[in-house]
Enzyme design. Structure first.
Site: not given
Ligand code: AMP
Length: 278
Positions: A24, A27, A29, A31, A143, A149
């Site tokens: 989303m 971004l 670390e 991501h 992640g 999810q």
């Molecule tokens: P989001 O942009 O929050 O929808 O997250 C996109 C992807 O990034 C999802 O697969 C999340 O699980 C992953 N993600 C978000 N935060 C982290 C993190 N701290 N460490 C690893 N992956 C993450």
């Protein structure tokens, strides 16, 4: 790096996407670690940036979600991403069909976070289902930070019999243990320090499991831990790592959702069976 704002352009380009990383935006670390995890297996990475309104339980959260597209593009350029997809809602509705609700695994989507966020996981499944129609990736990278999810998307892949490999990537934290999240931007310095208690509580549960505490007792200890903290616990749960069910014979995961001020944070810790070496 090629950026697509139009789904028609993306379709016309007839791209072979090997690794798909949905985000989303805003971004960090965390991501980037997903992008790198994907690159270990396959090249041709496509990162999507799309703030999916349906996932938000209130309009204010959606409106306040940080939108940092220009910075995001710079970051993606610096890490050798081949394709970026930044679609409009109208394009998604025009070029893809929605997921029939009959495919929603309701016992899973209404449990844990789903209990407090009705409709959230259906919306997550729906947007990934729609992206799969357009991107047709060989692999998706998600992640572990959003563990429920991840399990739900694994279920989507299984139900729809997609030939798509799911790669899960570990949670990236700051040096104090706080899991990186776009929501951390809304925390004050003091709240960020406070939020490190979440990781401490997860570790406490792991230690207690190691010491063979009964599950109910661990739940009580975690309640006590948070009763001494300004953090408001929404739920704490220990579940089976593969199924998220309440069975405790194999690898486990401890999950927490809580409020620091009015910011909802989630985190988890994987707890390998103490009989195995890892
Ligand atoms: P989001 O942009 O929050 O929808 O997250 C996109 C992807 O990034 C999802 O697969 C999340 O699980 C992953 N993600 C978000 N935060 C982290 C993190 N701290 N460490 C690893 N992956 C993450």
């Amino acid at each position: 790096m090629k950026i697509f704002y139009s789904l028609q352009d993306f379709i016309n380009a007839n791209i072979r996407v090997q690794s798909f990383v949905p985000t989303m935006g805003n971004l960090h670390e965390g991501h980037l670690s997903l992008i790198n995890a994907g690159k270990k297996y396959k090249k041709n990475t496509c990162v999507s940036i799309y703030i999916n309104e349906g996932q938000f339980n209130n309009k204010k959260d959606f409106d306040n979600y940080p939108r940092t597209i220009e910075d995001d593009i710079k970051i993606l350029e610096s890490c050798d991403v081949e394709y970026v997809l930044i679609p409009k809602k109208s394009d998604i509705e025009k070029y893809t069909s929605s997921l029939s609700s009959k495919f929603e695994p309701k016992t899973l989507t209404s449990d844990l976070c789903g209990k407090y966020r009705p409709g959230h996981f259906y919306a997550v499944m729906d947007i990934i289902y729609r992206f799969f129609q357009i991107i047709k990736p060989e692999m998706i990278v998600l992640g572990e930070k959003d563990y429920q999810q991840l399990i739900i998307i694994a279920e989507l892949i299984r139900i729809m019999k997609y030939d798509i490999r799911l790669i899960s990537s570990p949670t990236i934290r700051n040096t104090d243990g706080l899991a990186l999240s776009s929501r951390n931007n809304h925390l004050t310095k003091k709240q960020k320090e406070l939020a490190c208690d979440i990781y401490k509580a997860l570790h406490l549960s792991k230690e207690l499991l190691k010491e063979n505490f009964p599950i109910e007792k661990i739940y009580q200890e975690i309640d006590i831990f948070f009763s001494k903290s300004p953090i408001k616990l929404e739920y704490f749960a220990i579940r089976d790592l593969k199924t998220l069910q309440q069975s405790y014979d194999n690898d486990l995961i401890a999950l927490i959702s809580c409020y620091v001020g009015n910011i909802r944070l989630i985190d988890n810790l994987i707890i390998r069976s103490f009989n195995s070496k890892s």
